[in-house]
Design an enzyme around this catalytic site. Structure first.
Site, PDB file in Angstrom:
ATOM      1  N   HIS A  79       0.839  -1.205   0.000  1.00  0.00           N
ATOM      2  CA  HIS A  79       0.000   0.000   0.000  1.00  0.00           C
ATOM      3  C   HIS A  79       0.868   1.247   0.000  1.00  0.00           C
ATOM      4  CE1 HIS A  79       0.775  -0.741   4.265  1.00  0.00           C
ATOM      5  NE2 HIS A  79       0.397   0.482   4.545  1.00  0.00           N
ATOM      6  N   HIS A  91       1.462   3.750   2.093  1.00  0.00           N
ATOM      7  CA  HIS A  91       2.136   4.364   3.244  1.00  0.00           C
ATOM      8  C   HIS A  91       3.651   4.332   3.044  1.00  0.00           C
ATOM      9  CE1 HIS A  91      -1.390   4.013   6.272  1.00  0.00           C
ATOM     10  NE2 HIS A  91      -1.341   5.202   5.701  1.00  0.00           N
ATOM     11  N   ASP A 114       6.080   3.959   4.986  1.00  0.00           N
ATOM     12  CA  ASP A 114       6.876   2.902   5.627  1.00  0.00           C
ATOM     13  C   ASP A 114       6.772   1.591   4.844  1.00  0.00           C
ATOM     14  OD1 ASP A 114       4.219   2.754   6.524  1.00  0.00           O
ATOM     15  OD2 ASP A 114       4.767   1.698   8.356  1.00  0.00           O
ATOM     16  N   HIS A 115       6.022   1.611   3.746  1.00  0.00           N
ATOM     17  CA  HIS A 115       5.931   0.430   2.876  1.00  0.00           C
ATOM     18  C   HIS A 115       6.436   0.699   1.455  1.00  0.00           C
ATOM     19  CE1 HIS A 115       3.653  -2.125   5.729  1.00  0.00           C
ATOM     20  NE2 HIS A 115       3.448  -0.942   6.247  1.00  0.00           N
ATOM     21  N   HIS A 173      -7.583  -1.020   5.667  1.00  0.00           N
ATOM     22  CA  HIS A 173      -6.431  -0.191   6.030  1.00  0.00           C
ATOM     23  C   HIS A 173      -6.408   1.191   5.369  1.00  0.00           C
ATOM     24  CE1 HIS A 173      -2.639   0.654   7.823  1.00  0.00           C
ATOM     25  NE2 HIS A 173      -2.042   0.806   6.653  1.00  0.00           N
ATOM     26  N   ASP A 186      -0.267  -4.083   5.720  1.00  0.00           N
ATOM     27  CA  ASP A 186      -1.087  -3.641   6.854  1.00  0.00           C
ATOM     28  C   ASP A 186      -2.532  -3.931   6.515  1.00  0.00           C
ATOM     29  OD1 ASP A 186       1.250  -2.745   7.895  1.00  0.00           O
ATOM     30  OD2 ASP A 186       0.834  -0.610   7.584  1.00  0.00           O
ATOM     31  N   GLU A 246       1.502  -8.590   9.691  1.00  0.00           N
ATOM     32  CA  GLU A 246       1.891  -7.453  10.522  1.00  0.00           C
ATOM     33  C   GLU A 246       1.396  -7.719  11.932  1.00  0.00           C
ATOM     34  OE1 GLU A 246      -0.136  -4.266  11.581  1.00  0.00           O
ATOM     35  OE2 GLU A 246      -1.809  -4.321  10.174  1.00  0.00           O
ATOM     36  N   HIS A 249       6.585  -6.192  11.437  1.00  0.00           N
ATOM     37  CA  HIS A 249       5.894  -4.924  11.638  1.00  0.00           C
ATOM     38  C   HIS A 249       5.257  -4.860  13.029  1.00  0.00           C
ATOM     39  CE1 HIS A 249       3.264  -1.506  10.684  1.00  0.00           C
ATOM     40  NE2 HIS A 249       3.927  -1.361   9.550  1.00  0.00           N
TER      41      HIS A 249
HETATM   42 ZN   LIG Z   1       0.060   1.271   6.520  1.00  0.00          ZN
END
Ligand SMILES: [Zn+2]
Length: 636
Positions: free
Chosen positions: A68, A70, A72-73, A194, A215, A240, A451
């Protein structure tokens, strides 16, 4: 021995910079390519040297999958493709593909601002300076323009790769059709809730498979549906575990609590800051406040700080099949993302007197506008900051949530936090109950946690092992977990064979394994178990019979014919239940076993008995041989 190997390069016993390397049946896949928001040194990115030291990256990796948008991904993607040099395929869903570059560009702007500040601070420190320059250069070679409207993605080559569309068949987005990466590797996406476009991925090579959740959220929220997966029984589920030990109270309570806190603060003339990421929780909380303001007829202004709102709304409109059913229905009459009470924010508003509510990005107070506003408002106890989601270690958000009230900002300036700090978990991650639910749904053979924080993972690991009786792993970054796999091969059984079994009174029973004899044939890569007669027929082969022959020496001076007669009468008297025959050619048969008497070439006092049988009569053949070895009774 086939095996699956998993090495987290990021997000191993940690939250941030998600990046997991998976080897399955000789294929190498990298899951996510995130950055860590809590660090500005080389801990920001996953340790790609782990892959690069084994040779050329693009040759090594069969594909990269992004779960996705975000950061952090996906935040390390530009670095990974522009600097590390990966130019193979990258898979993601359509909304992720559309939104990801915008968030990356937005982040680049923040990062560039930051660079200017830090360079003046560290001019004598060559290493730091060199590193900080590296970051913006990895995004684009052009100098950043603060007023750039036209966004040209610097990452054109990964954007052209195919994306996965999750169809909205039957009104609910569910799964994508399986998509082949090459002849052997296949991936499939599942709806993850999410954020808009988030997906869980199944990676499959032959009969072996791994599911990576990214996530996910197992409960629907105000704008998205819940994650869902079928009983796909993967060899491994990588999940996660952000909220490994939390069981959240009801959503309604949380919402009421949130509205009450915002309302009280505004009533007493305070300002409320809600740090959010541009898409996701922001839209959900906007819908919540908009409805409340309308109902209570409130006048205090609500602002959304970022210019991304409009872009965000655009994407919600574009990808409406990805939202939940209520939004899709309402959308026909009214766009839920067009707000009456929520206005665009201008920098100058932060200094205006009087109450207000401001949604500002980014969500962890680590940079940008949310941090600027926080610094302005932190000193007044009438104000409040509400953190609606998880904050990684190292961010201002994490610091204030863990109780710090004196923060050291750059230039050794100390910021005293007098405003109220509230945390409301509106985060769109599955809680412990949700994670257990997903494990139960997918029925994996093994589970691997990423995660999350080590301590919390430990707790969840035990729970999973106890409840589901599967092995659960939680490797740290750089640590490899190796799982041996025993591939199962489906075999079809012919009707003839089944009928034969049933004729013996043995009905097929799914719960009881049993032995079944037949001939295994492979046709068009499919295996079938059939009777040997059918196999011969289907394959057009002639039958060959294999006979075993054993020699038994008998002391007998009479002629062979007479020996045969003696053998016949002996067997006839011993084997009352069998059909013993003396054939005209002089040989003796017992069922299908043939016994012939012959003269010994050297010793006239000895006769040789040749006992021969097929493998089906092995038992009787051996028995007769041992019987004859004992000799014949004396003739009377
Ligand atoms: Zn996320």
């Amino acid at each position: 021995m086939p095996e699956i190997r998993v090495t987290p390069l990021g997000a191993g016993q940690d939250v941030g910079r998600s990046c997991i390397l998976v080897s399955i049946a000789g294929k190498n896949v990298m899951l996510d390519c995130g950055m860590h928001m809590g660090f500005s040194d080389d801990r920001r990115f996953p340790d790609f040297s782990y892959i690069t030291r084994s040779g050329r990256l693009t040759d090594f990796l069969d594909c990269v999958i992004i779960s996705h948008f975000h950061l952090d991904h996906c935040g390390a993607l530009p670095y990974f493709s522009e600097m590390v040099g990966y130019d193979g395929p990258i898979y993601m869903t359509q909304p992720t593909q559309a939104i990801c570059p915008i968030l990356l560009e937005d982040y680049r702007k923040i990062a560039v601002d930051k660079k200017v500040v830090e360079i003046t601070k560290h001019t004598r420190d060559n290493t730091a300076l060199r590193y900080l320059e590296l970051l913006p250069l990895s995004w684009t070679t052009q100098e950043p323009q603060s007023t750039s409207n036209a966004f040209t993605p610097p990452l054109a080559h990964w954007l052209v790769f195919p994306c996965i569309v999750i169809p909205s068949a039957c009104g609910t987005p569910g799964t994508s059709p399986p998509m082949p990466v090459d002849d052997e590797l296949e991936i499939k996406a599942y709806y993850a809730g999410h954020v808009l476009g988030a997906a869980m991925f199944q990676i499959k090579v032959g009969a072996e498979s791994v599911v990576y959740t990214g996530d996910y959220n197992m409960t629907p929220d105000r704008h998205l549906g819940a994650a869902w997966i079928d009983k796909c029984r993967p060899n491994l589920l990588i999940t996660e575990s952000t909220y490994a030990t939390t069981i959240r109270d009801s959503k309604r309570c949380r919402e009421r609590d949130f509205l009450k806190k915002v309302h009280e603060t505004v009533e007493r003339g305070g300002k409320v800051l809600i740090p959010v990421f541009a898409l996701g929780r922001a839209q959900e909380l906007c819908i919540l406040l908009e409805t409340f303001w309308e109902r209570m007829d409130l006048k205090a202004p609500i602002y959304f700080s970022t210019g991304l709102t409009e872009k965000a709304n655009h994407y919600y409109k574009l990808f409406i099949p990805w939202t939940n059913q209520k939004i899709r229905k309402t959308f026909v009459q009214r766009n839920m993302f067009e707000f009456k009470h929520i206005k665009a924010f201008d920098r100058a508003f932060a200094d205006s007197p009087g109450p207000m509510v401001v949604f500002a990005t980014p969500g962890m107070l680590h940079a940008g506008q949310s941090l600027q506003i926080f610094r302005k408002w932190a000193g007044n106890e009438k104000n409040m900051v509400i953190m609606p989601g998880y904050c990684v270690q190292g961010t201002v958000g994490h610091k204030i949530l863990s109780g710090q009230r004196k923060l050291e900002m750059e230039g050794r300036q100390v910021l005293e936090v007098k405003m109220q700090v509230e945390y409301m978990s509106f985060s769109a991650h599955a809680d412990a109950k949700g994670i257990m639910q997903l494990v139960g749904q997918a029925e994996p053979e093994n589970v691997l946690l990423v995660h999350g924080e080590a301590k919390k993972m430990e707790f969840l690991k035990q729970k999973i092992e106890q409840e589901f009786r599967v092995s659960c792993y939680m490797p740290a970054n750089g640590e490899t977990v190796t799982l041996p796999t025993s591939p199962s091969i489906p075999v079809g059984i012919s009707l003839g064979l089944l009928k034969r079994e049933m004729a013996q009174g043995l009905l097929p029973d799914a719960k009881k394994a049993r032995l079944l004899h037949g001939t295994l044939i492979m046709k068009d890569s499919n295996f079938r178990l059939v009777s040997s007669e059918q196999a011969l027929k289907e394959l057009g082969l002639a039958e060959h019979q294999l006979r075993f022959t054993c020699r038994v020496h008998l002391h007998d001076t009479r002629k062979e014919q007479e020996t045969a007669v003696r053998v016949y009468s002996h067997l006839k008297s011993v084997l009352k239940d069998h059909c013993v025959q003396h054939l005209p050619d002089g040989s003796v048969t017992v069922e299908s076993i043939l016994i012939q008497a012959a003269a010994h070439s050297e010793d006239p006092g000895t006769k040789v008995l040749l006992v021969s049988w097929t493998y089906q009569d092995e038992e009787l053949g051996s028995y007769l041989t041992s019987l004859l070895k004992k000799g014949l009774p004396q003739a009377s």
